[in-house]
Design an enzyme around this catalytic site. Structure first.
Site, mmCIF file in Angstrom:
data_model
loop_
_atom_site.group_PDB
_atom_site.id
_atom_site.type_symbol
_atom_site.label_atom_id
_atom_site.label_comp_id
_atom_site.label_asym_id
_atom_site.label_seq_id
_atom_site.Cartn_x
_atom_site.Cartn_y
_atom_site.Cartn_z
ATOM 1 N N LYS A 1 107.540 -45.375 32.852
ATOM 2 C CA LYS A 1 108.297 -46.408 32.138
ATOM 3 C C LYS A 1 107.442 -47.670 31.947
ATOM 4 O O LYS A 1 107.489 -48.306 30.900
ATOM 5 C CB LYS A 1 109.588 -46.746 32.899
ATOM 6 C CG LYS A 1 110.646 -45.644 32.861
ATOM 7 C CD LYS A 1 111.252 -45.480 31.466
ATOM 8 C CE LYS A 1 112.463 -44.558 31.464
ATOM 9 N NZ LYS A 1 113.016 -44.354 30.101
ATOM 10 N N SER B 1 113.432 -49.290 32.908
ATOM 11 C CA SER B 1 114.157 -49.164 34.181
ATOM 12 C C SER B 1 113.654 -50.188 35.181
ATOM 13 O O SER B 1 112.479 -50.584 35.141
ATOM 14 C CB SER B 1 113.925 -47.755 34.727
ATOM 15 O OG SER B 1 114.257 -47.682 36.092
ATOM 16 N N TYR C 1 108.028 -41.827 37.820
ATOM 17 C CA TYR C 1 108.989 -42.258 36.802
ATOM 18 C C TYR C 1 108.773 -43.736 36.453
ATOM 19 O O TYR C 1 108.668 -44.104 35.279
ATOM 20 C CB TYR C 1 110.403 -42.028 37.332
ATOM 21 C CG TYR C 1 111.516 -42.546 36.455
ATOM 22 C CD1 TYR C 1 111.961 -41.807 35.362
ATOM 23 C CD2 TYR C 1 112.149 -43.760 36.733
ATOM 24 C CE1 TYR C 1 113.005 -42.269 34.567
ATOM 25 C CE2 TYR C 1 113.183 -44.227 35.946
ATOM 26 C CZ TYR C 1 113.611 -43.487 34.864
ATOM 27 O OH TYR C 1 114.636 -43.957 34.084
#
Lengths: 326, 326
Positions: free
Chosen positions: A154, A126, A150
């Site tokens: 990632k 991402s 998050y």
């Protein structure tokens, strides 16, 4: 060719299994069987060969071993807890987004101890791996400074993918997807939801709320482009990547105003009039820290193709989701 | 002030506990007690207050909880499997260097659920987080592209440190140490060992082997400078770091030839004559991919101080390890 999709019940997962079945082959080999895994049971697609569906949590002991039991030649790992939930539930985010991914990589590594096994593995990362301060146009050498759990998860997965690939345990490609627009389906609570909602709802005569200003710039690709990225990553000669296995995908940088003008060109003033401006003091600051524009040169040179205009992105939505007309 | 040192039995750990005891205070508070942990029992230093020594593996269940049971105000986490061993034993490297560190951070996070607890935590990272292709001078915004499992594990730890700090679970500073020279003690099998050996052995009249060419350039700090980094990191106002909690420490860039000329200035031709050139086909290529020079501007602006010349580094060794004369 035996293919495993993890996260197969999600929007991209369903489109990906459909696209693979339509093609019938990948990497020059016929697709013979599919394993579709997700936290909820993926729908069984119409496919001539064997399809195994698995409803399980990748971060639970033994699940990773189960989903690779048939030794898939190609693995797409799309499963993740989204940004907002990973921030709200620290433990769940790390369990799913870090431990789940690591358990998959470990299962693949351990499977190779008894027989030759080194699957191609495509992982969706991402642009949340990047965080402020950011240049106006972010290059391929930008340092990873995630500002969310998050994005951290990632970024860690990217490092693991590169190391497991370097050691020869798997043949990985990580692709950092732009924000997907126009995302089909119902409005959701994601901070980024309006980037799709302000197009998706007016195109079918419904009102949509715009919580930020027209000058907010962001980075987009259509669902169709995202499926193209996944398939191209699967077929990529990873020898061209060297040690750097993770790539920022090409997207389209535009403002909310640019999205709205594209909507106007395609669906007229009546559609645009359905957008209701309701500034949101929570969403504004979240979005302002997000990346706005990239120079995705490496991926472009490697043959990944995104959209050239937001008009194209809206047309893709009309063709793929609305039967070709509005 | 209660201080925990993990990796307390190692070269830096022993020097650090000695330095803390000599100071008597840190962060403006008297040092009252020490917890010294390592995989082997750390030596008990001469200290007026309580000292607890723990011999345990941080990656084993419950150990992290045990070492923070007294809720240390300041934690130094120096423990790691070294680069060569992490490459040779994939599982052990990830277990110690990733899982052990994460278990420590998790223990701290969970301890804060029942009482206010947010210790200062100083973590030793490494310039092994960087990998080719590298510019001649590496800046603070260099992308992390580790080319070893050790470097990958340290890069992941850096990301975790930043996220746990951002979430307020701990107050972390990660410092990327230069290669430490002159490392005291016996020669070891580390690929970098000769960077110390070619000075340490001749200074006491012993032969040393040089396995690479005189033109090999690398990045150095003395053990004394490294202890200075650790203490300065502990006292750093982390509000000045923003979200970027990991810093490349200032070092000195010089070539093997530069090291040898410094040795000649300080100990004469007779010492230099004890260096035996034996090119090694294994070590050469490993070293050639290592970082050679940095512009450690952020750390310098934050008050971290390294050496200005390799002569200084040799003098530090003579003062600290050889009783002040050769």
């Amino acid at each position: 060719m035996n293919i495993l999709i993890i996260g197969a019940a999600g929007m991209l997962g369903r489109k990906l299994s459909g696209a693979l079945i339509d093609r019938g082959e990948i990497l020059g080999r016929r697709i013979e069987s599919l394993v579709l895994a997700d936290i909820v049971a993926p729908e069984r697609p119409d496919f001539s060969g064997p399809v195994e569906t698995v409803a399980a949590d990748l971060s639970m002991p033994g699940v990773a071993e189960t989903v690779i039991a048939s030794r898939p030649d190609l693995i797409f790992h799309l499963a993740a807890i989204v940004s907002g939930e990973a921030e709200a539930d620290f433990e769940k985010g790390y369990r799913i987004n870090l431990d789940g991914t690591r358990m998959l990589f470990e299962a693949v590594r351990l499977a190779s101890r008894n027989q030759a096994y080194c699957p191609k593995l495509v992982f969706t990362s991402s642009i949340a791996v990047f965080g402020e301060p950011l240049p106006a146009i972010i290059g391929d050498d930008q340092i990873l400074t995630p500002l969310t759990s998050y994005g951290t998860q990632k970024a860690i997965d990217e490092l693991l993918l590169a190391d497991y690939s370097r050691r020869g345990f798997l043949d990985g490609v990580g692709i950092r997807l732009p924000t997907i627009s126009v995302r089909p389906g119902k409005p959701n609570k994601a901070a980024s939801g309006f980037f799709s909602g302000i197009l998706r709802e007016p195109l079918v005569g419904l009102e949509a709320v715009l919580p930020v200003g027209d000058d907010v710039r962001h980075w987009f690709a259509s669902p169709r482009a995202a499926i193209g990225f996944l398939l191209h990553a699967a077929e990529l000669d990873t020898g061209r990547l060297g040690a750097r296995r993770n790539l920022t995908m090409p997207g389209l940088s535009t403002t909310v105003g640019g999205q709205i003008e594209a909507l106007r060109r395609i669906a007229g003033d009546k559609a645009v009039a359905l957008i209701r401006r309701e500034p949101d003091a929570t969403i504004g600051p979240i979005i302002s820290g997000w990346p706005k524009n990239f120079d995705a040169r490496r991926a472009t040179e490697l043959g990944f193709v995104g959209e050239q205009s937001f008009d194209d992105i809206i047309r893709v939505h009309i063709e793929d989701e609305l039967g070709g007309s509005i």
